[in-house]
Design a protein around this motif. Structure first.
Motif, mmCIF file in Angstrom:
data_model
loop_
_atom_site.group_PDB
_atom_site.id
_atom_site.type_symbol
_atom_site.label_atom_id
_atom_site.label_comp_id
_atom_site.label_asym_id
_atom_site.label_seq_id
_atom_site.Cartn_x
_atom_site.Cartn_y
_atom_site.Cartn_z
ATOM 1 N N PRO A 81 0.694 -1.167 0.080
ATOM 2 C CA PRO A 81 -0.085 0.112 0.022
ATOM 3 C C PRO A 81 0.801 1.303 -0.072
ATOM 4 N N SER A 82 2.157 1.068 0.549
ATOM 5 C CA SER A 82 2.987 2.339 0.363
ATOM 6 C C SER A 82 3.333 2.727 -0.987
ATOM 7 N N LEU A 83 3.333 1.814 -1.750
ATOM 8 C CA LEU A 83 3.413 2.290 -3.264
ATOM 9 C C LEU A 83 2.118 3.095 -3.803
ATOM 10 N N LEU A 84 1.268 3.045 -3.305
ATOM 11 C CA LEU A 84 0.217 3.693 -3.600
ATOM 12 C C LEU A 84 0.322 5.316 -3.272
ATOM 13 N N ALA A 124 -9.918 6.672 -13.544
ATOM 14 C CA ALA A 124 -9.093 5.397 -13.252
ATOM 15 C C ALA A 124 -8.454 5.467 -11.834
ATOM 16 N N TYR A 125 -7.998 6.390 -11.622
ATOM 17 C CA TYR A 125 -7.407 6.376 -10.115
ATOM 18 C C TYR A 125 -8.659 6.496 -8.904
ATOM 19 N N GLY A 126 -9.864 6.907 -9.239
ATOM 20 C CA GLY A 126 -10.874 6.716 -8.387
ATOM 21 C C GLY A 126 -11.381 5.247 -8.424
ATOM 22 N N ARG A 127 -11.198 4.680 -9.235
ATOM 23 C CA ARG A 127 -11.674 3.166 -9.280
ATOM 24 C C ARG A 127 -10.633 2.442 -8.529
ATOM 25 N N LEU A 128 -9.495 2.889 -8.548
ATOM 26 C CA LEU A 128 -8.464 1.958 -7.861
ATOM 27 C C LEU A 128 -8.529 2.278 -6.514
ATOM 28 N N ALA A 129 -8.881 3.590 -6.129
ATOM 29 C CA ALA A 129 -9.147 4.113 -4.582
ATOM 30 C C ALA A 129 -10.329 3.112 -4.116
ATOM 31 N N ALA A 130 -11.298 2.754 -4.947
ATOM 32 C CA ALA A 130 -12.512 2.189 -4.507
ATOM 33 C C ALA A 130 -12.052 0.530 -4.172
ATOM 34 N N ASP A 131 -11.258 -0.057 -5.132
ATOM 35 C CA ASP A 131 -10.958 -1.284 -5.228
ATOM 36 C C ASP A 131 -9.582 -1.472 -5.405
ATOM 37 N N GLN A 132 -8.681 -1.451 -4.277
ATOM 38 C CA GLN A 132 -7.261 -1.533 -4.398
ATOM 39 C C GLN A 132 -6.576 -3.043 -4.974
ATOM 40 N N ARG A 133 -7.665 -3.969 -5.046
ATOM 41 C CA ARG A 133 -7.129 -5.157 -5.693
ATOM 42 C C ARG A 133 -7.139 -5.070 -6.950
ATOM 43 N N ASP A 134 -7.645 -4.374 -7.795
ATOM 44 C CA ASP A 134 -7.743 -4.537 -9.076
ATOM 45 C C ASP A 134 -7.043 -2.954 -9.856
ATOM 46 N N PRO A 135 -5.863 -3.004 -10.081
ATOM 47 C CA PRO A 135 -5.403 -1.779 -10.889
ATOM 48 C C PRO A 135 -5.288 -1.855 -12.159
ATOM 49 N N GLY A 136 -6.106 -2.817 -12.732
ATOM 50 C CA GLY A 136 -6.173 -2.916 -14.447
ATOM 51 C C GLY A 136 -6.647 -1.854 -14.828
ATOM 52 N N ALA A 137 -7.758 -1.362 -14.549
ATOM 53 C CA ALA A 137 -8.204 -0.172 -15.191
ATOM 54 C C ALA A 137 -7.166 1.005 -15.073
ATOM 55 N N LEU A 138 -6.608 1.317 -14.227
ATOM 56 C CA LEU A 138 -5.659 2.461 -14.270
ATOM 57 C C LEU A 138 -4.490 1.988 -15.149
ATOM 58 N N ARG A 139 -3.848 0.909 -15.094
ATOM 59 C CA ARG A 139 -2.969 0.420 -15.882
ATOM 60 C C ARG A 139 -3.251 0.482 -17.304
ATOM 61 N N GLU A 140 -4.545 0.209 -17.764
ATOM 62 C CA GLU A 140 -4.971 0.532 -18.965
ATOM 63 C C GLU A 140 -4.880 2.063 -19.418
ATOM 64 N N ALA A 141 -5.453 2.860 -18.245
ATOM 65 C CA ALA A 141 -5.613 4.261 -18.841
ATOM 66 C C ALA A 141 -4.320 4.888 -18.996
#
Length: 188
Positions: A81-84, A124-141
């Motif tokens: 989580p510190s990487l976030l 995309a960052y908002g989706r990652l903040a909601a579910d930290q287990r799935d960074p796929g959307a942010l990676r694609e963005a």
């Protein structure tokens, strides 16, 4: 004073009046040249500052997005989580640089594209903040943002080149105007 006569009564006054009449067109041509050069110099300085700022910010945007991708890949592997938190710091810098890039007057036509990238990353960052287990959307963005950033930086380079060509044309036009003004002044 009412009976003041400007007709030269001596040869010396006649010579001085002749010199004044002869020098007046040259003085007008020199004033025109000075004003025109001052205007052109100010325009050139402004354009150079904007081009330098756009180049610097473009480089920063590119570096920030690469660093964001790198941190996100590390997060996907380590789930630390510190990487976030590190991502959030770089993200804020990227957002700031994107806003500054969009505010460069020379690049006004690109501000909508830059703001669209910022919005895409924010969603995309908002989706990652909601579910930290799935960074796929942010990676694609981030991948899409990186691709679009290349296009924006290319467009910025083209705008700077057009500005340089415009300045060159203005300088050549001013040179022609000055030559015409000097020729007319000598003829007069």
């Amino acid at each position: 004073m009412a009976g003041m006569n400007f007709y030269p009564r001596s040869f010396l006054r006649l010579i001085l009046l002749g010199w004044l009449v002869m020098a007046l067109p040259l003085l007008v041509a020199i004033a025109f040249a000075s004003i025109s050069l001052t205007r052109l110099s100010a325009h050139s300085e402004s354009a150079m500052q904007q081009a330098a700022e756009a180049t610097r910010l473009g480089w920063e945007l590119d570096e920030d997005i690469l660093q964001m991708e790198r941190i996100l890949r590390q997060y996907e592997v380590l789930h630390d989580p510190s990487l976030l938190d590190d991502y959030a710091v770089v993200r804020n810098e990227w957002q700031h640089n994107g806003a500054a890039f969009a505010q460069v007057p020379m690049l006004a036509s690109l501000s909508g594209r830059v703001n669209a990238l910022r919005l895409l990353e924010t969603e995309a960052y908002g989706r990652l903040a909601a579910d930290q287990r799935d960074p796929g959307a942010l990676r694609e963005a981030l991948s899409e943002i990186n691709d679009r950033t290349v296009g924006i930086l290319t467009a910025a380079s083209k705008i700077a080149e057009v500005e340089r060509q415009t300045f060159r044309a203005e300088a050549e036009a001013l040179q022609r105007q000055l030559l015409i003004a000097l020729a007319l002044a000598f003829l007069l």
